[in-house]
Design a protein around this motif. Structure first.
Motif, mmCIF file in Angstrom:
data_model
loop_
_atom_site.group_PDB
_atom_site.id
_atom_site.type_symbol
_atom_site.label_atom_id
_atom_site.label_comp_id
_atom_site.label_asym_id
_atom_site.label_seq_id
_atom_site.Cartn_x
_atom_site.Cartn_y
_atom_site.Cartn_z
ATOM 1 N N GLU A 2 48.483 52.442 31.179
ATOM 2 C CA GLU A 2 48.253 53.253 30.163
ATOM 3 C C GLU A 2 48.145 52.920 28.956
ATOM 4 O OE1 GLU A 2 53.379 53.971 29.336
ATOM 5 O OE2 GLU A 2 52.722 52.023 28.021
ATOM 6 N N SER A 3 47.398 51.942 29.067
ATOM 7 C CA SER A 3 46.880 50.889 28.004
ATOM 8 C C SER A 3 45.625 50.116 28.402
ATOM 9 C CB SER A 3 47.483 49.769 26.555
ATOM 10 O OG SER A 3 48.189 49.189 27.491
ATOM 11 N N VAL A 4 44.222 49.695 27.844
ATOM 12 C CA VAL A 4 43.559 49.343 27.677
ATOM 13 C C VAL A 4 44.180 47.553 28.201
ATOM 14 C CG1 VAL A 4 41.265 47.673 26.727
ATOM 15 C CG2 VAL A 4 41.564 49.776 26.645
ATOM 16 N N GLU A 5 44.519 46.851 27.639
ATOM 17 C CA GLU A 5 45.652 45.720 28.353
ATOM 18 C C GLU A 5 46.229 46.084 30.059
ATOM 19 O OE1 GLU A 5 46.506 47.306 24.745
ATOM 20 O OE2 GLU A 5 44.770 46.016 24.215
ATOM 21 N N ARG A 6 47.227 47.271 29.993
ATOM 22 C CA ARG A 6 47.575 47.601 30.991
ATOM 23 C C ARG A 6 46.247 47.621 32.001
ATOM 24 N NH1 ARG A 6 53.765 49.908 31.099
ATOM 25 N NH2 ARG A 6 54.199 47.969 30.204
ATOM 26 N N ILE A 7 45.085 48.255 32.044
ATOM 27 C CA ILE A 7 44.309 47.927 32.834
ATOM 28 C C ILE A 7 43.433 46.284 32.865
ATOM 29 C CG2 ILE A 7 41.989 49.675 33.514
ATOM 30 C CD1 ILE A 7 42.828 51.718 31.495
ATOM 31 N N ARG A 8 43.767 45.916 31.973
ATOM 32 C CA ARG A 8 43.171 44.656 32.632
ATOM 33 C C ARG A 8 43.936 43.784 33.136
ATOM 34 N NH1 ARG A 8 40.563 44.161 26.620
ATOM 35 N NH2 ARG A 8 38.838 44.537 27.363
ATOM 36 N N GLN A 9 45.552 44.380 33.019
ATOM 37 C CA GLN A 9 45.992 43.514 34.309
ATOM 38 C C GLN A 9 46.315 43.726 35.268
ATOM 39 O OE1 GLN A 9 49.861 44.744 31.586
ATOM 40 N NE2 GLN A 9 50.171 42.087 31.133
ATOM 41 N N VAL A 10 45.916 45.016 35.999
ATOM 42 C CA VAL A 10 45.675 44.858 37.109
ATOM 43 C C VAL A 10 44.745 44.922 37.213
ATOM 44 C CG1 VAL A 10 44.687 47.717 37.829
ATOM 45 C CG2 VAL A 10 46.687 47.651 36.650
ATOM 46 N N ALA A 11 43.881 44.686 36.713
ATOM 47 C CA ALA A 11 42.259 43.852 37.124
ATOM 48 C C ALA A 11 42.875 42.508 37.644
ATOM 49 C CB ALA A 11 41.581 43.733 36.314
ATOM 50 N N GLN A 12 43.954 41.821 37.151
ATOM 51 C CA GLN A 12 44.249 40.617 37.199
ATOM 52 C C GLN A 12 45.397 41.002 38.631
ATOM 53 O OE1 GLN A 12 45.964 38.942 34.154
ATOM 54 N NE2 GLN A 12 44.554 39.076 32.684
ATOM 55 N N ILE A 13 46.486 41.273 38.856
ATOM 56 C CA ILE A 13 46.342 41.715 40.172
ATOM 57 C C ILE A 13 45.751 40.976 41.243
ATOM 58 C CG2 ILE A 13 48.231 42.653 41.847
ATOM 59 C CD1 ILE A 13 49.804 42.293 39.260
ATOM 60 N N GLN A 21 42.009 40.523 41.144
ATOM 61 C CA GLN A 21 41.274 39.626 41.284
ATOM 62 C C GLN A 21 42.331 38.610 42.322
ATOM 63 O OE1 GLN A 21 40.579 39.130 37.927
ATOM 64 N NE2 GLN A 21 38.580 39.215 37.777
ATOM 65 N N SER A 22 43.778 38.704 42.486
ATOM 66 C CA SER A 22 44.381 37.912 42.918
ATOM 67 C C SER A 22 44.290 37.788 44.346
ATOM 68 C CB SER A 22 46.031 37.712 42.392
ATOM 69 O OG SER A 22 46.689 38.626 42.113
ATOM 70 N N PHE A 23 44.077 38.758 44.365
ATOM 71 C CA PHE A 23 44.541 38.661 46.268
ATOM 72 C C PHE A 23 42.533 39.206 46.685
ATOM 73 C CE2 PHE A 23 48.204 40.520 45.057
ATOM 74 C CZ PHE A 23 49.114 40.567 46.019
ATOM 75 N N PRO A 24 41.830 37.901 46.753
ATOM 76 C CA PRO A 24 40.727 37.396 46.683
ATOM 77 C C PRO A 24 39.997 37.864 48.291
ATOM 78 C CG PRO A 24 41.364 36.014 46.310
ATOM 79 C CD PRO A 24 42.435 36.110 45.955
ATOM 80 N N ASP A 25 40.217 37.881 49.008
ATOM 81 C CA ASP A 25 39.571 37.948 50.193
ATOM 82 C C ASP A 25 40.835 39.152 50.864
ATOM 83 O OD1 ASP A 25 38.271 35.132 49.814
ATOM 84 O OD2 ASP A 25 40.192 34.015 50.377
ATOM 85 N N GLU A 26 41.446 40.289 50.141
ATOM 86 C CA GLU A 26 41.900 40.978 51.554
ATOM 87 C C GLU A 26 41.425 41.931 50.935
ATOM 88 O OE1 GLU A 26 45.383 41.274 52.915
ATOM 89 O OE2 GLU A 26 45.608 39.458 52.382
ATOM 90 N N LYS A 27 41.567 43.169 52.601
ATOM 91 C CA LYS A 27 40.068 44.315 52.036
ATOM 92 C C LYS A 27 41.502 45.355 51.829
ATOM 93 C CE LYS A 27 37.171 43.507 55.497
ATOM 94 N NZ LYS A 27 36.116 43.727 54.390
ATOM 95 N N LEU A 28 41.353 46.235 50.555
ATOM 96 C CA LEU A 28 42.514 47.169 49.459
ATOM 97 C C LEU A 28 41.660 48.245 49.575
ATOM 98 C CD1 LEU A 28 42.929 43.851 46.633
ATOM 99 C CD2 LEU A 28 44.797 44.582 48.704
ATOM 100 N N LEU A 29 42.777 49.129 49.973
ATOM 101 C CA LEU A 29 42.704 50.417 49.659
ATOM 102 C C LEU A 29 42.955 50.883 48.238
ATOM 103 C CD1 LEU A 29 40.685 53.385 50.551
ATOM 104 C CD2 LEU A 29 43.695 53.714 49.824
ATOM 105 N N ILE A 30 42.991 51.001 47.408
ATOM 106 C CA ILE A 30 43.790 51.598 46.276
ATOM 107 C C ILE A 30 43.680 52.968 46.101
ATOM 108 C CG2 ILE A 30 43.919 50.259 43.660
ATOM 109 C CD1 ILE A 30 42.082 47.668 44.365
ATOM 110 N N VAL A 31 45.054 53.258 45.914
ATOM 111 C CA VAL A 31 45.581 54.528 45.203
ATOM 112 C C VAL A 31 45.753 54.763 43.410
ATOM 113 C CG1 VAL A 31 46.669 56.443 45.678
ATOM 114 C CG2 VAL A 31 45.445 55.622 47.741
ATOM 115 N N ILE A 32 44.680 55.609 42.940
ATOM 116 C CA ILE A 32 45.459 55.553 41.436
ATOM 117 C C ILE A 32 45.852 56.715 41.059
ATOM 118 C CG2 ILE A 32 44.165 55.005 39.687
ATOM 119 C CD1 ILE A 32 42.345 52.505 40.187
ATOM 120 N N SER A 33 46.656 56.709 40.106
ATOM 121 C CA SER A 33 47.664 58.359 40.110
ATOM 122 C C SER A 33 46.618 58.135 38.016
ATOM 123 C CB SER A 33 48.562 58.443 39.783
ATOM 124 O OG SER A 33 49.242 57.401 39.572
ATOM 125 N N ALA A 34 46.673 59.424 37.788
ATOM 126 C CA ALA A 34 46.153 59.468 36.179
ATOM 127 C C ALA A 34 46.517 58.143 35.171
ATOM 128 C CB ALA A 34 46.402 60.689 35.838
#
Ligand code: ASP
Ligand code: MG
Length: 422
Positions: A12-23, A25-38
């Motif tokens: 929703e906002s720049v701050e929230r996207i930064r929060q998503v990045a933090q989430i 980052q807290s899974f550093p060794d995982e293989k992640l497939l990330i699905v994102i909506s609009a």
């Protein structure tokens, strides 16, 4: 491998996207497939672009599209701290393609143009998030899901070709993880064999993530939301809701079916079929326990689960010549509803009448009446609400229904439904 899904509210906002990045980052060794909506309300705004284009109000459509462009470019610039980045060329290309569509004469169906335009939202959001993540050291690969998800041409509600798509996932998505831990892709969209964009139905990103989880044999799927997890009712509509720490697939599929806007109804099947747990977690505080959805939930007694569907219509269909409405007639009626893609939320029949409750969609109702009126007399009642309570308790039910006129009611041991006028 884990599959994550982030919805519009988390972008929703720049701050929230930064929060998503933090989430992430807290899974550093995982293989992640990330699905994102609009992002936030982008899909709704793009719907307006499509509507205006189809009504040949091209200037309004272009202006609305321009507003969306400006907003995305602003967010991208705020995140990257510069406009000197290949991302902006990519965004420009997406908008140029959309402008080409706006320049066409609308010769095909509305649903077709809707999908060509509305699919833009996810392409934009994923491009921005991917570029931002790379810029802060979250190395990832951006994937155009339209090269993977092959569907039929049932625009706006496209059906996935499972065999072809599975092959694409195995041949094209799995190898990406040899070089990267994170793949970022779009929810909600796919492509026909003619390379036309399609959408999978509103709020369909949960489902996209589940398709990936199934095809990648993921260990889990997590839907990151701005709420604590699943609750027994929508807290915006009811006071005193409680969190549900654990719940079964079958219960969630019922909740979604009755209209709880928790998870897209199609999400459960691909996960259940491979016994992949679905976690609902809060991206605002990842330490909150959230909800685990799996085959058998370790909970003796669920709280009463309450779903309220607003803006309902009760249709009363009566045969004009007093012929019975039994199996043959009911199957005719259902065929008409099916043909017009109208879902019946509740139904009841008598000797010469059939009553059903559907979402209020004036165009569809007009078409229904047009199709049915030769054989049947149709009366309808608008502005209704459909309450569904599972594991109901009498006291609660009376409290919820207080002061409302009940027009139709159905109950089984586990579930009660009441259609009422306030
Ligand atoms: N962006 C799409 C919508 O708003 C898909 C989704 O959010 O899941 O319907
Ligand atoms: Mg959305």
């Amino acid at each position: 491998m884990k599959v994550f899904k982030f919805g519009g509210a988390s972008l929703e906002s720049v701050e929230r996207i930064r929060q998503v990045a933090q989430i992430v980052q807290s899974f550093p060794d995982e293989k992640l497939l990330i699905v994102i909506s609009a992002m936030a309300k982008t899909t709704n705004e793009l719907e307006k672009v499509a509507q205006n284009f189809f009504l040949r109000k091209r200037e309004i459509a272009a202006q609305l599209l321009f507003n969306i462009e400006e907003q995305h470019v602003n967010v991208a610039e705020a995140l990257l701290g510069t406009k000197d980045h290949p991302l902006f060329i990519q965004l420009q290309q997406f908008f140029t393609e959309a402008e080409w569509t706006l320049g066409e004469k609308p010769l095909r169906t509305y649903d077709y143009y809707y999908d060509q335009l509305v699919s833009l939202g996810e392409l934009l959001s994923t491009s921005i998030v991917s570029a931002f993540f790379n810029s802060v050291g979250i190395h990832n690969t951006w994937l155009d899901v339209r090269d993977i998800f092959r569907t039929d041409d049932n625009f706006r509600d496209a059906n996935i070709d499972w065999i072809y798509t599975q092959r694409q996932v195995t041949e094209k998505v799995v190898p990406l993880f040899n070089n990267t831990n994170i793949v970022i892709t779009q929810g909600f969209i796919g492509s026909t064999d003619q390379n036309e964009s399609v959408t999978l139905g509103r709020e369909g990103s949960d489902y996209s993530a589940a398709v990936f989880a199934n095809m990648l044999d993921a260990e889990s799927q997590t839907i990151w939301k701005d709420v604590e997890g699943l609750k027994n009712a929508d807290p915006k509509l009811f006071p005193n809701t409680v969190n549900i720490p654990e719940i079964s697939y079958s219960e969630v599929i019922e909740m979604a079916y009755y209209g709880a806007q928790v998870i897209h109804p199609k999400t459960i099947k691909p996960l259940q079929n491979k016994q992949i747990p679905l976690l609902v977690k809060c991206f605002l505080d990842k330490n909150l326990p959230g909800t685990v959805i799996k085959e058998t939930a370790d909970v003796k007694q669920l709280p009463p689960i309450i779903v309220l569907k607003k803006n309902q219509v009760l249709l009363n269909i009566t045969s004009k010549d007093y012929s019975f409405i039994t199996e043959d007639k009911i199957s005719d009626i259902y065929e008409i509803f099916h043909g017009l893609k109208v879902k019946i939320n509740l139904m009841q029949n008598g000797a010469i009448n059939f009553s059903c409750c559907i979402d209020n969609n004036p165009e569809k109702i007009e078409l229904l009446i047009k199709t049915l009126h030769e054989q049947f007399k149709i009366v309808y009642n608008e502005g209704l609400e459909l309450l569904t309570v599972r594991y109901y308790q009498t006291g609660l039910l009376e409290e919820l229904s207080d002061g409302h006129t009940i027009l139709l009611e159905q109950r089984s041991t586990a579930t009660i439904q009441r259609l009422w006028k306030r």
